[in-house]
Every structure is written in structure tokens, then in C-alpha cells.
Design a protein around this motif. Structure first.
Motif, PDB file in Angstrom:
ATOM      1  N   LEU A 121       0.785  -1.234   0.000  1.00 12.31           N
ATOM      2  CA  LEU A 121       0.000   0.000   0.000  1.00 12.31           C
ATOM      3  C   LEU A 121       0.820   1.289   0.000  1.00 12.31           C
ATOM      4  CD1 LEU A 121      -2.732  -1.079   2.596  1.00 12.31           C
ATOM      5  CD2 LEU A 121      -2.976  -0.951   0.106  1.00 12.31           C
ATOM      6  N   ASN A 122       2.131   1.200   0.135  1.00  6.05           N
ATOM      7  CA  ASN A 122       2.938   2.424   0.262  1.00  6.05           C
ATOM      8  C   ASN A 122       2.645   3.442  -0.831  1.00  6.05           C
ATOM      9  OD1 ASN A 122       4.162   0.764   2.196  1.00  6.05           O
ATOM     10  ND2 ASN A 122       6.110   1.820   1.983  1.00  6.05           N
ATOM     11  N   ASP A 123       2.733   3.019  -2.089  1.00  3.90           N
ATOM     12  CA  ASP A 123       2.554   3.954  -3.205  1.00  3.90           C
ATOM     13  C   ASP A 123       1.134   4.508  -3.234  1.00  3.90           C
ATOM     14  OD1 ASP A 123       5.173   3.525  -3.913  1.00  3.90           O
ATOM     15  OD2 ASP A 123       4.702   2.124  -5.538  1.00  3.90           O
ATOM     16  N   LYS A 124       0.166   3.664  -2.960  1.00  2.79           N
ATOM     17  CA  LYS A 124      -1.228   4.117  -2.980  1.00  2.79           C
ATOM     18  C   LYS A 124      -1.479   5.120  -1.854  1.00  2.79           C
ATOM     19  CE  LYS A 124      -3.307  -0.089  -5.020  1.00  2.79           C
ATOM     20  NZ  LYS A 124      -2.069  -0.871  -5.209  1.00  2.79           N
ATOM     21  N   LEU A 125      -0.980   4.815  -0.663  1.00  4.01           N
ATOM     22  CA  LEU A 125      -1.195   5.704   0.480  1.00  4.01           C
ATOM     23  C   LEU A 125      -0.495   7.047   0.288  1.00  4.01           C
ATOM     24  CD1 LEU A 125      -0.761   3.133   3.400  1.00  4.01           C
ATOM     25  CD2 LEU A 125      -2.892   4.298   2.758  1.00  4.01           C
ATOM     26  N   ALA A 126       0.630   7.045  -0.381  1.00  3.62           N
ATOM     27  CA  ALA A 126       1.379   8.279  -0.605  1.00  3.62           C
ATOM     28  C   ALA A 126       0.900   9.030  -1.843  1.00  3.62           C
ATOM     29  CB  ALA A 126       2.872   7.963  -0.742  1.00  3.62           C
ATOM     30  N   GLY A 127       0.025   8.428  -2.629  1.00  4.08           N
ATOM     31  CA  GLY A 127      -0.415   8.993  -3.893  1.00  4.08           C
ATOM     32  C   GLY A 127      -1.448  10.095  -3.773  1.00  4.08           C
ATOM     33  N   PRO A 128      -1.797  10.698  -4.906  1.00  8.86           N
ATOM     34  CA  PRO A 128      -2.708  11.846  -4.913  1.00  8.86           C
ATOM     35  C   PRO A 128      -4.149  11.507  -4.519  1.00  8.86           C
ATOM     36  CG  PRO A 128      -2.203  11.130  -7.156  1.00  8.86           C
ATOM     37  CD  PRO A 128      -1.291  10.379  -6.251  1.00  8.86           C
ATOM     38  N   ASP A 129      -4.539  10.258  -4.644  1.00  8.00           N
ATOM     39  CA  ASP A 129      -5.919   9.874  -4.318  1.00  8.00           C
ATOM     40  C   ASP A 129      -6.087   9.440  -2.865  1.00  8.00           C
ATOM     41  OD1 ASP A 129      -6.686  10.321  -6.967  1.00  8.00           O
ATOM     42  OD2 ASP A 129      -6.155   8.271  -7.556  1.00  8.00           O
ATOM     43  N   SER A 130      -5.023   9.502  -2.108  1.00 10.95           N
ATOM     44  CA  SER A 130      -5.068   9.008  -0.729  1.00 10.95           C
ATOM     45  C   SER A 130      -5.625  10.053   0.223  1.00 10.95           C
ATOM     46  CB  SER A 130      -3.667   8.608  -0.269  1.00 10.95           C
ATOM     47  OG  SER A 130      -3.674   8.228   1.097  1.00 10.95           O
ATOM     48  N   LYS A 131      -6.469   9.594   1.121  1.00 14.84           N
ATOM     49  CA  LYS A 131      -6.994  10.428   2.209  1.00 14.84           C
ATOM     50  C   LYS A 131      -6.313  10.069   3.531  1.00 14.84           C
ATOM     51  CE  LYS A 131     -10.371  12.067  -0.450  1.00 14.84           C
ATOM     52  NZ  LYS A 131     -10.429  13.471  -0.897  1.00 14.84           N
ATOM     53  N   SER A 132      -5.324   9.175   3.448  1.00 18.50           N
ATOM     54  CA  SER A 132      -4.653   8.685   4.662  1.00 18.50           C
ATOM     55  C   SER A 132      -3.208   8.357   4.312  1.00 18.50           C
ATOM     56  CB  SER A 132      -5.370   7.447   5.197  1.00 18.50           C
ATOM     57  OG  SER A 132      -5.615   6.509   4.158  1.00 18.50           O
ATOM     58  N   LYS A 133      -2.322   9.309   4.545  1.00 19.43           N
ATOM     59  CA  LYS A 133      -0.920   9.145   4.206  1.00 19.43           C
ATOM     60  C   LYS A 133      -0.227   8.214   5.206  1.00 19.43           C
ATOM     61  CE  LYS A 133      -1.307  12.171   0.874  1.00 19.43           C
ATOM     62  NZ  LYS A 133      -1.274  11.759  -0.546  1.00 19.43           N
ATOM     63  N   PRO A 134       0.839   7.541   4.787  1.00 17.28           N
ATOM     64  CA  PRO A 134       1.540   6.629   5.703  1.00 17.28           C
ATOM     65  C   PRO A 134       1.960   7.285   7.003  1.00 17.28           C
ATOM     66  CG  PRO A 134       2.349   6.326   3.463  1.00 17.28           C
ATOM     67  CD  PRO A 134       1.449   7.533   3.443  1.00 17.28           C
TER      68      PRO A 134
END
Length: 434
Positions: A121-134
Motif C-alpha cells: 500500500l505504500n505507493d497508494k497511500l502516498a499517492g494523490p488519491d489518498s486520504k490517509s498518508k503513511p
């Protein structure tokens, strides 16, 4: 939201499928084994464990999410019993019929990571669509959901293990010092705590009630300055301070200074004894608010962290459960939208407003602090911020935490001599990890 299994993971994931979600999902395809339906809507299947009494925690979120995302239909799949949930999920993952998103308990996350069935999930969580950063989550709470720097599950909420205490029970035992005040002064030591337990026992009461799980046991070990795991090896039976902690627990259970909530009769269980003032301390999470409400005198109760060897703050145990994504989801984009919004600040504020858990994400602290109860409610946040979920080395081995708990209960109940119990415990763990 989690706590001692059977209780261990309170609302960390409860529920039955809401009527709204059921209606919206009828006739829909999608999920991990399909794509969009003929009307263009995508069904996201997600699963959890728990009972219908917790459904209110999720109904608002489900309804709100589907209104904001009319192209996504949520289909919740539930298993009533925690002990049945993970075996079923593993079977589904093996047969490629698992949901897109699912809860995983803190004592099971390691084996799912090791099995390679979870989406990184790292890339997804850090991405522009994430509402919850790592970085929005406290590192220690990731526990076994993080391996080699990669995140495979996001803590959806937590329940830090603290000590609830009854002021009247302490006063009746001749205890004049307040644990929370001692903690604020840097004087809340294991020696002080054990002395209070001895006074409660002398007054005809139990000192403390514990559920038999890693949160309580490992917190006591930490309070003695001991280690449980060191360099990938289980050292609780050989580390001198850890062994002393375990021996203290065994002796305390033997003379009824400590009570194991797991074996108390239903007619005179842990909750009843605590609110009646028959015990001074009860280890638990924020879910205990519902327990003390039944006592009718909310002002009588407060909380304090587990004591340390020196009186200075130490890392405490934090029960957690995780939201993870199926690596084989056919609807990964929509599945992640659900996951990131579920664990986001806004999602947790919505889900936990009337619940018994502590948010896992930074910025949602008002859930705990609103209402100013208990008086030292900030203690929940203090323990969460510096605490730890179960050790990655332990949760990576299927069934190991349960085996350790079951073995220790044999010691606590006197069915196993302490020395023999420790020898056999070490052999049990070494055999499992070897």
C-alpha cells in the motif's frame, strides 16, 4: 478497536450487513472475482467480524460513502465469531473468492503478510488519491502490518491498554495516593502499583483484573523493565526482569491478588466485580466506558498507564486491527478509495463518534477528548502515540500468540508449575519459530 480476544478486539470491526447496503447490493456483481455490473456500478466486497450490536458504527459510514460515490456499491460480509473469521478468509484467498478489502486482527496480520496475499500500500497511500498518508499513523501501531518498510495493512482504529481504577475501592483499602496524579508526577512505578495491589488484597478485594492476552501480560513485563522479544528470539522466559514479571503474575493469580477475567464465572464476572468495587484495577481500553457506566457513578473511575520500573513513561500495548486489500482485486482503484476513506480522519470521526475505540490516525483526537471522560482521557492518546501493537516476530507465526496465551493461562490457573511452565513455554515458541 480491539481488546482481549473474545473481547480483545471490541468494535475493531463488528457488525452485520446494514439494510441499506443489502438493498443496494442485491443483484450486483463485481468484487474480487468480477468487474462492473451492467449499469456501470462497481461492487466492492469487504469483510469483518463481529455482532449486530456494533452495526451503528458502520451504517453512517456506508450510507455516506455510497452517496458520495454513486458508482460504488459496498457489500459487507460478516462472520460473527472472531475465531472463525481468519480461517474463512484464508480459505477464500486460497480459492480466489475473497473480498476486495477486509479486516485482519493484530494477532493474524503477520501470516497474511507472509502468505503474499495482500496488496502493498505504500505507493497508494502516498499517492494523490489518498486520504490517509503513511505518516498519518503512529509507527508502532503498524505492528506486523509493515514488513521491510512496506505497508500491507492500515490500522483502522485502536484500543490502548490502560489501567482503569475505582477510587472508592482504593480508598476502602487505605490507599491515599491517586494513580493518575502519581503518573503526572513521574512517580507511577511498578513498586507503587504492586503495593496498592497488596493493600487491596489485605482489604479483602482483588488488586487487578486482567484479560489473558498479550496486552496485559506484555505491559506487566514492560513495567518490570523486561523484554519479550530480542533480536528475533523470544526471551520472556530467560530475561531476568521479564521472568520476574511472569513469576509475579503467577503468584498473584495463585493468591487472588490478580484475577483472570477469562475464567471468572458468568454470574460474578470481571465487569460485575469491578463496578461493585471488589477489585481496584481493571486493565482494558476505551471500551470500558460502557462497563463503568453500569456502575452508576462515573466520577468514581479514572485511568492511568501501566506503571514503569522508574516512573517514567514507557511504551504500552495497543490493540489494533487492520484494513487490507486483496492483491487479486479486480477493482483495485475503487477498493483503495473505500480503504483510504474508511481509515481517514473524516472516516474515523464518523465511525468512532459513539464507539469505544481510539482513532488510529492523527488529527481525530476529539473523539477521545470530547466529553472529558474519564478525567485523564488523554492517557489513551499518550499510550497510542508511543505504544506498540503485538510484536511482528510473534504475529508472523500462525497461531503463536494464541498458543502463548493458552499456555500462560495454564500457569495462571495453577495447572502448570511455574518453572515447568516457563521451560515448556520456551520450547513451544522455539518449536513454532524454528
Amino acid at each position: 478497536m480491539s481488546f482481549p480476544i473474545s473481547k480483545k478486539v471490541l468494535a475493531a470491526a463488528a457488525l452485520a450487513l446494514t439494510a441499506t447496503a443489502t438493498a443496494a447490493c442485491s443483484g450486483s456483481g463485481g468484487g474480487a472475482t468480477g468487474g462492473a455490473s451492467s449499469d456501470g456500478k462497481v461492487t466492492i466486497r469487504w469483510s469483518t467480524w463481529g455482532s449486530a450490536e456494533d452495526v451503528a458504527l458502520y451504517k453512517g459510514f456506508n450510507d455516506d460513502f455510497m452517496k458520495r460515490h454513486p458508482n460504488i456499491v459496498l457489500k459487507m460480509e460478516t462472520v460473527p465469531k472472531y475465531e472463525d473469521y481468519h480461517p474463512k478468509l484464508l480459505t477464500q484467498l486460497t480459492s480466489k473468492t475473497a473480498p476486495d478489502v477486509f479486516f485482519v486482527g493484530d494477532d493474524n496480520i503477520g501470516k497474511f503478510v507472509a502468505a503474499g496475499v495482500l496488496s502493498p500500500l505504500n505507493d497508494k497511500l502516498a499517492g494523490p488519491d489518498s486520504k490517509s498518508k503513511p505518516e498519518d499513523f503512529f509507527d508502532g501501531v503498524y505492528g506486523g502490518a509493515k514488513k521491510d518498510g512496506q505497508i500491507y495493512g492500515v490500522p483502522n482504529d485502536t484500543n490502548p491498554e490502560v489501567l482503569w481504577y475505582g477510587k472508592k475501592a482504593l480508598k476502602e483499602a487505605g490507599i491515599t495516593e491517586d494513580p493518575a496524579e502519581l503518573n503526572a508526577a513521574g512517580q507511577w512505578t511498578m513498586a507503587k502499583y504492586l503495593d496498592m495491589n497488596a493493600k487491596l488484597k489485605a482489604a479483602g478485594k482483588a488488586g487487578s483484573i486482567f484479560w489473558n492476552w498479550y496486552g496485559s501480560t506484555y505491559s506487566v513485563i514492560g513495567g518490570f523493565g523486561g523484554k519479550v522479544w530480542d533480536g528475533g528470539k523470544f526471551v520472556a522466559t530467560t530475561d531476568p526482569k521479564a521472568r520476574k514479571a511472569l513469576e509475579t503474575l503467577a503468584k498473584g493469580y495463585a493468591d487472588k491478588t490478580f484475577l483472570s477475567a477469562d475464567v471468572l464465572p458468568a454470574s460474578n464476572g470481571a465487569n460485575t466485580q469491578f463496578v461493585r468495587g471488589d477489585a481496584g484495577f481493571f486493565a482494558g481500553g476505551r471500551w470500558m466506558i460502557d462497563v463503568v457506566k453500569k456502575g452508576g457513578d462515573l466520577a468514581n473511575y479514572d485511568i492511568v498507564p501501566f506503571p514503569s520500573e522508574t516512573g517514567q513513561p514507557m511504551p504500552g500495548a495497543v490493540a489494533a486491527s487492520y484494513l487490507a486489500m486483496n492483491k487479486d482485486s479486480k477493482n483495485a482503484k475503487e477498493a483503495f478509495t473505500f480503504l483510504t476513506e474508511f481509515v481517514s480522519k473524516e472516516g474515523q470521526l464518523l465511525r468512532l463518534k459513539n464507539g469505544g475505540a481510539v482513532p488510529s490516525i492523527k488529527g481525530a483526537e476529539q473523539v477521545v477528548l470530547e466529553g472529558n471522560y474519564p478525567a485523564h482521557a488523554k492517557t489513551f492518546l499518550d499510550v497510542r502515540d508511543t505504544g506498540f501493537a503485538n510484536y511482528p516476530e510473534e504475529v508472523a507465526v500462525p497461531g503463536l500468540t494464541k498458543d502463548i496465551n493458552d499456555h500462560l493461562l495454564e500457569v495462571w490457573t495453577g495447572k502448570l508449575d511455574f518453572e515447568k511452565g516457563m521451560t515448556e513455554l520456551q520450547s513451544l515458541v522455539d518449536g513454532k519459530i524454528g
